[in-house]
Design a protein around this motif. Structure first.
Motif, PDB file in Angstrom:
ATOM      1  N   LEU A  16       0.890  -1.134  -0.054  1.00  0.00           N
ATOM      2  CA  LEU A  16      -0.088  -0.059  -0.097  1.00  0.00           C
ATOM      3  C   LEU A  16       0.989   1.154  -0.109  1.00  0.00           C
TER       4      LEU A  16
ATOM      5  N   THR B 237      -8.030   1.980  -9.908  1.00  0.00           N
ATOM      6  CA  THR B 237      -9.382   2.039  -9.064  1.00  0.00           C
ATOM      7  C   THR B 237     -10.279   2.694  -9.773  1.00  0.00           C
TER       8      THR B 237
ATOM      9  N   ARG C 168      -3.431   1.712  -3.786  1.00  0.00           N
ATOM     10  CA  ARG C 168      -4.577   2.023  -3.011  1.00  0.00           C
ATOM     11  C   ARG C 168      -5.087   1.282  -2.149  1.00  0.00           C
ATOM     12  N   GLU C 169      -5.198   0.109  -2.621  1.00  0.00           N
ATOM     13  CA  GLU C 169      -6.056  -1.104  -2.042  1.00  0.00           C
ATOM     14  C   GLU C 169      -5.688  -2.464  -2.422  1.00  0.00           C
TER      15      GLU C 169
ATOM     16  N   LYS D 187      -7.268  -6.425  -1.452  1.00  0.00           N
ATOM     17  CA  LYS D 187      -8.173  -6.769  -0.911  1.00  0.00           C
ATOM     18  C   LYS D 187      -8.577  -8.280  -1.469  1.00  0.00           C
TER      19      LYS D 187
END
Length: 95
Positions: free
Chosen positions: A44, A65, A90-91, A93
């Protein structure tokens, strides 16, 4: 006949609204360790060019994103989302 239909419909509605019993079958775990997202959180804020090569036995989706992606949910897939303009992650998951 009409009374029988109304009674049957009322019974079905009551059964549908009844609370579920706890302790039944549990949903499969789909937390961050399922796709190993917890092991990639260190990326990140870093450039996507710093990502290691995808291991052969893992499913990854590396995308921006704002890029369109399919909405299917796969708990074993690692999603790595970066800013399109900067390439900064940024992410991270599952899904």
């Amino acid at each position: 006949m009409k009374t029988l239909f109304i009674s049957l419909a009322a019974g079905l509605l009551a059964a549908a609204c009844a609370p579920m019993e706890e302790g039944g079958a549990t949903a499969p775990s789909d937390g961050p360790s399922t796709c190993r997202a917890d092991q990639y959180q260190r990326y990140l804020g870093r450039s996507r060019t710093e990502l290691p090569p995808r291991p052969a036995n893992e499913t990854w989706r590396v995308t921006c994103t704002t890029c369109p992606v399919t909405m299917d949910y796969n708990p074993g897939r690692l999603n790595i989302l970066y800013e399109e303009r900067t390439g900064i992650i940024r992410e991270v998951k599952c899904g």
